[in-house]
Scaffold this active site. Structure first.
Site, PDB file in Angstrom:
ATOM      1  N   CYS A 185      18.347  24.391  48.692  1.00  0.00           N
ATOM      2  CA  CYS A 185      16.977  24.011  49.080  1.00  0.00           C
ATOM      3  C   CYS A 185      16.921  22.711  49.870  1.00  0.00           C
ATOM      4  O   CYS A 185      15.916  22.416  50.503  1.00  0.00           O
ATOM      5  CB  CYS A 185      16.095  23.886  47.854  1.00  0.00           C
TER       6      CYS A 185
HETATM    7  N1  CO8 Z   1       5.521  37.950  33.804  1.00  0.00           N
HETATM    8  C1  CO8 Z   1       4.985  37.688  32.587  1.00  0.00           C
HETATM    9  N2  CO8 Z   1       5.537  36.855  31.683  1.00  0.00           N
HETATM   10  C2  CO8 Z   1       6.713  36.286  32.021  1.00  0.00           C
HETATM   11  C3  CO8 Z   1       7.336  36.526  33.276  1.00  0.00           C
HETATM   12  C4  CO8 Z   1       6.702  37.399  34.167  1.00  0.00           C
HETATM   13  N3  CO8 Z   1       7.207  37.672  35.369  1.00  0.00           N
HETATM   14  N4  CO8 Z   1       8.472  35.808  33.332  1.00  0.00           N
HETATM   15  C5  CO8 Z   1       8.573  35.119  32.182  1.00  0.00           C
HETATM   16  N5  CO8 Z   1       7.516  35.424  31.387  1.00  0.00           N
HETATM   17  C6  CO8 Z   1       7.233  34.923  30.021  1.00  0.00           C
HETATM   18  C7  CO8 Z   1       8.501  34.535  29.295  1.00  0.00           C
HETATM   19  O1  CO8 Z   1       9.083  35.662  28.672  1.00  0.00           O
HETATM   20  C8  CO8 Z   1       7.996  33.508  28.323  1.00  0.00           C
HETATM   21  O2  CO8 Z   1       7.445  34.172  27.202  1.00  0.00           O
HETATM   22  P1  CO8 Z   1       7.584  33.537  25.719  1.00  0.00           P
HETATM   23  O3  CO8 Z   1       6.836  32.220  25.793  1.00  0.00           O
HETATM   24  O4  CO8 Z   1       6.948  34.554  24.868  1.00  0.00           O
HETATM   25  O5  CO8 Z   1       9.054  33.336  25.500  1.00  0.00           O
HETATM   26  C9  CO8 Z   1       6.848  32.827  29.056  1.00  0.00           C
HETATM   27  O6  CO8 Z   1       6.461  33.728  30.100  1.00  0.00           O
HETATM   28  C10 CO8 Z   1       7.239  31.500  29.671  1.00  0.00           C
HETATM   29  O7  CO8 Z   1       8.460  31.659  30.422  1.00  0.00           O
HETATM   30  P2  CO8 Z   1       9.178  30.480  31.138  1.00  0.00           P
HETATM   31  O8  CO8 Z   1       9.410  29.376  30.165  1.00  0.00           O
HETATM   32  O9  CO8 Z   1      10.367  31.012  31.894  1.00  0.00           O
HETATM   33  O10 CO8 Z   1       8.048  30.079  32.212  1.00  0.00           O
HETATM   34  P3  CO8 Z   1       7.808  28.730  32.942  1.00  0.00           P
HETATM   35  O11 CO8 Z   1       6.477  28.251  32.594  1.00  0.00           O
HETATM   36  O12 CO8 Z   1       8.964  27.778  32.831  1.00  0.00           O
HETATM   37  O13 CO8 Z   1       7.758  29.194  34.481  1.00  0.00           O
HETATM   38  C11 CO8 Z   1       9.173  29.126  36.438  1.00  0.00           C
HETATM   39  C12 CO8 Z   1       8.912  29.794  35.095  1.00  0.00           C
HETATM   40  C13 CO8 Z   1       8.022  29.454  37.363  1.00  0.00           C
HETATM   41  C14 CO8 Z   1      10.478  29.719  36.978  1.00  0.00           C
HETATM   42  C15 CO8 Z   1       9.284  27.597  36.277  1.00  0.00           C
HETATM   43  O14 CO8 Z   1      10.146  27.268  35.221  1.00  0.00           O
HETATM   44  C16 CO8 Z   1       9.818  26.906  37.522  1.00  0.00           C
HETATM   45  O15 CO8 Z   1       9.334  27.079  38.625  1.00  0.00           O
HETATM   46  N6  CO8 Z   1      10.797  26.013  37.385  1.00  0.00           N
HETATM   47  C17 CO8 Z   1      11.329  25.247  38.508  1.00  0.00           C
HETATM   48  C18 CO8 Z   1      12.198  26.121  39.289  1.00  0.00           C
HETATM   49  C19 CO8 Z   1      12.711  25.500  40.534  1.00  0.00           C
HETATM   50  O16 CO8 Z   1      12.212  24.578  41.097  1.00  0.00           O
HETATM   51  N7  CO8 Z   1      13.784  26.085  40.990  1.00  0.00           N
HETATM   52  C20 CO8 Z   1      14.356  25.655  42.175  1.00  0.00           C
HETATM   53  C21 CO8 Z   1      15.154  26.801  42.579  1.00  0.00           C
HETATM   54  S1  CO8 Z   1      15.201  26.954  44.225  1.00  0.00           S
HETATM   55  C22 CO8 Z   1      16.761  26.608  44.742  1.00  0.00           C
HETATM   56  O17 CO8 Z   1      17.227  25.504  44.783  1.00  0.00           O
HETATM   57  C23 CO8 Z   1      17.535  27.774  45.061  1.00  0.00           C
HETATM   58  C24 CO8 Z   1      17.925  27.782  46.512  1.00  0.00           C
HETATM   59  C25 CO8 Z   1      18.684  29.032  46.844  1.00  0.00           C
HETATM   60  C26 CO8 Z   1      17.793  30.089  47.411  1.00  0.00           C
HETATM   61  C27 CO8 Z   1      18.405  31.413  47.223  1.00  0.00           C
HETATM   62  C28 CO8 Z   1      17.493  32.565  47.595  1.00  0.00           C
HETATM   63  C29 CO8 Z   1      17.420  33.693  46.630  1.00  0.00           C
END
Ligand code: CO8
Length: 373
Positions: free
Chosen positions: A156
């Site tokens: 990124c």
């Molecule tokens: N629908 C419904 N519920 C869901 C879903 C879904 N799709 N997914 C998860 N849940 C549920 C989970 O099961 C969980 O349920 P429970 O509480 O019962 O266990 C609940 O929702 C909460 O789950 P999470 O804790 O996973 O949810 P978050 O609030 O943490 O949100 C995010 C998830 C959006 C992923 C968040 O954590 C986030 O954005 N974090 C930062 C991520 C970030 O900045 N990443 C950078 C990556 S980018 C990068 O550098 C990669 C570059 C390479 C690119 C390659 C291209 C492919």
């Protein structure tokens, strides 16, 4: 001393879009089919039922409402769940080259320059569609640029690290002008069958032209005040796709050969690191956060950006201060902060300051403080 100026930016946005509802509906069709095919095992407790995804969760957890993609049909086909991007013959431009040409042409036009004014081109992005010849050299040839080109990847933070490389090349005299271009086809490496991440990414390409100050019309562009790059190794975001995959007998189709992350961990670890990097950099430039008109932050998660902006400013930021494009584009990796900059810079007056800041896998953070000329 030669100073480097950002004189133009460009953006290529693929026309196809996928809304959260469309994406969730394809995902849930896959879940339903999977669960009914394995109903016996699930009933016996031998296999876990897959859980459906939800648009409400996606928007609340990330701020993403839709994404642009190179191919919509393949992603939304529950049988396939992967874009259809056919291979092209060697005598045709690659997909990344085509995206790059469109973005570079816009950046050149905005700066009032042509390929003859440019000496170097860097393709800086998360995923390159082949090992060699370098995609950058192909783009260089297609644009008719003399000089040199190379590819680089810092996930990124590729574009901001590329910006520092461009600034160095301009300031040390090895190039009059450098194009930094980020053709991000994130849909190619996203696991659309993974509920935790199937909604995260989109596709786009940005370009930035960095030139010597003396070659840029007075009052045009943004002077680069300083860059601050930071990396810290972490396994929390990985993509193990690579050329040695075929040498491992267990095959190339394991889920870790696509994007995988521990989203919560990334959120918690990266947010303070980013705020700290920006504040430290401002301090080293004898600047105060209150002097920033805008922060063009990496576009991965809305809540994360709000937290980072709050830590930097000591209060909540307005959307003018920290603009959001991930609602429309989702996470476009290194292109994200540059799209935010490209779309939200026209209102700057001479002397006003802003910071472009990316963060992501590595971990990697790239912060670039700029001042409107
Ligand atoms: N629908 C419904 N519920 C869901 C879903 C879904 N799709 N997914 C998860 N849940 C549920 C989970 O099961 C969980 O349920 P429970 O509480 O019962 O266990 C609940 O929702 C909460 O789950 P999470 O804790 O996973 O949810 P978050 O609030 O943490 O949100 C995010 C998830 C959006 C992923 C968040 O954590 C986030 O954005 N974090 C930062 C991520 C970030 O900045 N990443 C950078 C990556 S980018 C990068 O550098 C990669 C570059 C390479 C690119 C390659 C291209 C492919």
């Amino acid at each position: 001393m030669i100073k480097a100026v950002i004189s133009g930016t460009g953006l290529y946005t693929p026309p196809a879009t996928i809304s959260n509802d469309e994406l969730v509906s394809a995902f849930n069709a896959y879940v339903e089919r999977h669960n009914s095919e394995h109903a016996d095992e699930i009933a016996k407790g031998e296999r876990e039922a897959l859980q459906p995804s939800s648009s409400a969760f996606i928007e609340k957890a990330s701020g993403i409402k839709s994404r642009h993609v190179i191919d919509k049909e393949g992603i939304l086909d529950p049988e396939r769940m992967c874009p259809n991007i056919p291979d092209r013959p060697n005598d045709e431009p690659s997909v990344q080259c085509e995206m790059a040409i469109a973005a570079c042409n816009e950046a050149l036009k905005q700066a009032g320059k042509t390929a003859a004014d440019v000496d170097a081109l860097i393709v800086a992005c998360s995923n390159l569609q082949r090992a060699y010849p370098a995609v950058s050299v192909e783009v260089q040839d297609a644009l008719g640029i003399e000089g040199f080109a190379y590819d680089m990847n810092v996930a990124c933070s590729s574009a901001t690290f590329g910006l520092q490389a461009a600034q160095n090349a301009v300031e040390n005299g090895s190039a009059r002008a450098v194009l930094v271009v980020s053709p991000e086809i994130c849909s190619g490496h996203l696991n659309f069958r993974d509920r935790d991440s199937h909604f995260i990414f989109g596709d786009a390409c940005t370009a930035i032209l960095v030139e010597r100050e003396e070659n840029v019309t007075a009052g045009q562009g943004f002077e680069i005040q300083g860059t601050s790059l930071k990396t810290k190794f972490s396994n929390a975001i990985r993509n193990n796709f690579g050329f040695l995959n075929r040498a491992d007998k267990s095959g190339v189709n394991k889920p870790d050969k696509l994007f995988v992350q521990q989203g919560r961990k990334v959120f918690k670890e990266v947010s303070p690191l980013v705020a700290e990097t920006i504040l430290k950099q401002l301090g080293s430039l004898s600047l105060d956060a209150s002097e920033l008109k805008r922060m063009w932050l990496h576009q991965a998660n809305l809540n994360m950006n709000q937290l980072i902006a709050r830590k930097v400013l000591g209060r909540d930021a307005t959307t003018e201060e920290a603009p959001v494009i991930l609602d429309e584009y989702a996470n476009t990796s290194s292109a994200g902060s540059i799209i935010a900059f490209h779309k939200n810079k026209a209102d700057f007056s001479s002397g006003e300051l802003g910071v472009i800041c990316s963060f992501g896998a590595g971990y990697s953070i790239g912060s670039v403080v700029i001042r409107r000329r």
